[in-house]
Enzyme design. Sequence first.
Site, PDB file in Angstrom:
ATOM      1  N   GLU A 194      38.460  50.558  38.122  1.00 51.42           N
ATOM      2  CA  GLU A 194      37.971  52.195  38.734  1.00 51.42           C
ATOM      3  C   GLU A 194      39.055  52.725  38.914  1.00 51.42           C
ATOM      4  O   GLU A 194      38.840  54.159  38.141  1.00 51.42           O
ATOM      5  CB  GLU A 194      36.927  52.297  39.646  1.00 51.42           C
ATOM      6  CG  GLU A 194      36.365  53.204  40.129  1.00 51.42           C
ATOM      7  CD  GLU A 194      35.328  53.291  40.601  1.00 51.42           C
ATOM      8  OE1 GLU A 194      35.110  54.460  41.296  1.00 51.42           O
ATOM      9  OE2 GLU A 194      34.733  52.198  40.827  1.00 51.42           O
ATOM     10  N   ARG A 195      39.949  53.028  39.377  1.00 52.85           N
ATOM     11  CA  ARG A 195      41.397  53.164  39.708  1.00 52.85           C
ATOM     12  C   ARG A 195      42.148  53.443  38.035  1.00 52.85           C
ATOM     13  O   ARG A 195      42.017  55.048  37.398  1.00 52.85           O
ATOM     14  CB  ARG A 195      42.933  52.816  40.226  1.00 52.85           C
ATOM     15  CG  ARG A 195      42.553  52.699  41.460  1.00 52.85           C
ATOM     16  CD  ARG A 195      43.955  52.076  42.407  1.00 52.85           C
ATOM     17  NE  ARG A 195      44.986  53.428  42.550  1.00 52.85           N
ATOM     18  CZ  ARG A 195      45.502  52.713  41.809  1.00 52.85           C
ATOM     19  NH1 ARG A 195      45.651  52.212  41.212  1.00 52.85           N
ATOM     20  NH2 ARG A 195      46.910  54.226  42.072  1.00 52.85           N
ATOM     21  N   ARG A 196      41.609  52.907  37.459  1.00 52.03           N
ATOM     22  CA  ARG A 196      42.649  53.049  35.517  1.00 52.03           C
ATOM     23  C   ARG A 196      41.645  54.096  35.072  1.00 52.03           C
ATOM     24  O   ARG A 196      41.804  54.719  34.353  1.00 52.03           O
ATOM     25  CB  ARG A 196      42.248  51.712  34.900  1.00 52.03           C
ATOM     26  CG  ARG A 196      44.074  51.552  35.133  1.00 52.03           C
ATOM     27  CD  ARG A 196      44.108  49.579  34.536  1.00 52.03           C
ATOM     28  NE  ARG A 196      43.181  48.728  35.732  1.00 52.03           N
ATOM     29  CZ  ARG A 196      42.900  48.003  35.307  1.00 52.03           C
ATOM     30  NH1 ARG A 196      42.784  47.252  33.962  1.00 52.03           N
ATOM     31  NH2 ARG A 196      42.505  46.633  36.394  1.00 52.03           N
TER      32      ARG A 196
ATOM     33  N   GLN B 151      30.473  49.148  43.712  1.00 49.53           N
ATOM     34  CA  GLN B 151      32.611  48.911  43.445  1.00 49.53           C
ATOM     35  C   GLN B 151      32.502  48.807  45.426  1.00 49.53           C
ATOM     36  O   GLN B 151      32.265  49.827  45.979  1.00 49.53           O
ATOM     37  CB  GLN B 151      32.443  49.496  43.130  1.00 49.53           C
ATOM     38  CG  GLN B 151      34.271  50.495  43.789  1.00 49.53           C
ATOM     39  CD  GLN B 151      34.878  49.238  43.550  1.00 49.53           C
ATOM     40  OE1 GLN B 151      35.342  48.629  44.697  1.00 49.53           O
ATOM     41  NE2 GLN B 151      35.676  49.436  41.883  1.00 49.53           N
TER      42      GLN B 151
ATOM     43  N   ARG C 112      49.074  30.764  21.315  1.00 42.73           N
ATOM     44  CA  ARG C 112      49.416  31.552  20.627  1.00 42.73           C
ATOM     45  C   ARG C 112      51.041  32.066  20.948  1.00 42.73           C
ATOM     46  O   ARG C 112      51.806  32.285  22.050  1.00 42.73           O
ATOM     47  CB  ARG C 112      48.963  33.009  20.289  1.00 42.73           C
ATOM     48  CG  ARG C 112      47.784  33.164  19.958  1.00 42.73           C
ATOM     49  CD  ARG C 112      46.977  34.477  19.712  1.00 42.73           C
ATOM     50  NE  ARG C 112      48.233  35.632  19.471  1.00 42.73           N
ATOM     51  CZ  ARG C 112      47.918  36.622  19.131  1.00 42.73           C
ATOM     52  NH1 ARG C 112      47.083  37.001  20.159  1.00 42.73           N
ATOM     53  NH2 ARG C 112      48.404  38.070  18.955  1.00 42.73           N
TER      54      ARG C 112
ATOM     55  N   GLN D 123      47.401  47.464  31.338  1.00 42.90           N
ATOM     56  CA  GLN D 123      46.046  46.604  31.233  1.00 42.90           C
ATOM     57  C   GLN D 123      44.642  47.647  31.115  1.00 42.90           C
ATOM     58  O   GLN D 123      44.306  48.223  32.447  1.00 42.90           O
ATOM     59  CB  GLN D 123      45.845  46.170  32.791  1.00 42.90           C
ATOM     60  CG  GLN D 123      45.169  45.355  32.719  1.00 42.90           C
ATOM     61  CD  GLN D 123      45.422  44.113  34.157  1.00 42.90           C
ATOM     62  OE1 GLN D 123      46.454  45.340  35.243  1.00 42.90           O
ATOM     63  NE2 GLN D 123      45.135  43.439  34.947  1.00 42.90           N
TER      64      GLN D 123
ATOM     65  N   GLU E  28      42.666  29.979  24.346  1.00 43.76           N
ATOM     66  CA  GLU E  28      43.382  30.430  23.161  1.00 43.76           C
ATOM     67  C   GLU E  28      44.280  31.456  22.433  1.00 43.76           C
ATOM     68  O   GLU E  28      45.722  31.489  22.066  1.00 43.76           O
ATOM     69  CB  GLU E  28      42.555  30.589  21.605  1.00 43.76           C
ATOM     70  CG  GLU E  28      42.804  30.072  20.055  1.00 43.76           C
ATOM     71  CD  GLU E  28      40.978  30.558  19.648  1.00 43.76           C
ATOM     72  OE1 GLU E  28      41.883  30.661  18.135  1.00 43.76           O
ATOM     73  OE2 GLU E  28      40.637  30.286  19.884  1.00 43.76           O
TER      74      GLU E  28
END
Length: 302
Positions: free
Chosen positions: A96-98, A54, A133, A78, A129
């Site tokens: 990585e923050r999440r 990272q 939608r 997200q 695809e």
Amino acid sequence: MAKATRKQALGRGLSALLKDPENDIQSASDQNADKVVGSIVELDLESITVNPFQPRSNFDDESLNELADSIRQLGLIQPITVRKLGFNSYQLVSGERRYRASKKIGLKQIPAYIRIANDQESLEMALVENIQRQDLDPVEIALSYQRLIDDIGLTQEKLSERVGKKRSTITNYLRLLRLDPIIQTGMRDGFISMGHGRSLVNVDSREDQISIYERIIGENLSVRETESLVRNYHHPGEKVQKGSTSKKAGIPDFAAEGMEALREYLDTDVKLAVTKDGKGRISIPFKNAADFIKLKKRITGA
């Protein structure tokens, strides 16, 4: 809320599938791999390791705490992206923050997209695809565009060709991801429209975005009134008038907001003319026979 619940249930179902040692998915050609590629899966945080390569090594504690508070209140908007290393073993690709913020508040599971061996083409097909939608909200579309850029490595120009949308349309969607998570959630839940979001993204301060967002909700402001409010934010002194119409075009607010949705849906510069007594005419331009057929399919579904 029901929509979110269905997605969470699906994520848990896929999670159970991935924990079945007799049906371990290692490749895009394996059985049930098509159910995983492009889908959100609930993974145990303890089964995920960070990427040792990272590039970012410093994480600001204050911003991490703010993100953790946001996730605690709203959930993770997200999902992270991981790659499968082995049975119930994953390595972080992005987010990585999440991931750190989720661990910070003691979450046991986290929504994730899983990359598996030789899934590049399958993932791209699944994402394209998904974008086609009609039940996706603007933030979901923006996240799908961002994934095609991040995970597949498409430029906005290539993405435009791949999904059949103008580059400006894609840019407008991607800009929505600059909105505060609270506002993104409000858009996903239908409290505000994409038109409101496109106006708010012109406000750099997250705090000011929230302040204007709360006023939109509290006063039930239209897109036109929101645009006026944002102009006033940048140029103090301009008044926001309820029920105003565009003096330049003579278009009432209800029609202006509807036209925004039509232009986004048809992906063309739809024109509108309205008479004083409220009657109007919509004009939809097309370039050639192929463009006409594309528009016909979008309007009629056939």
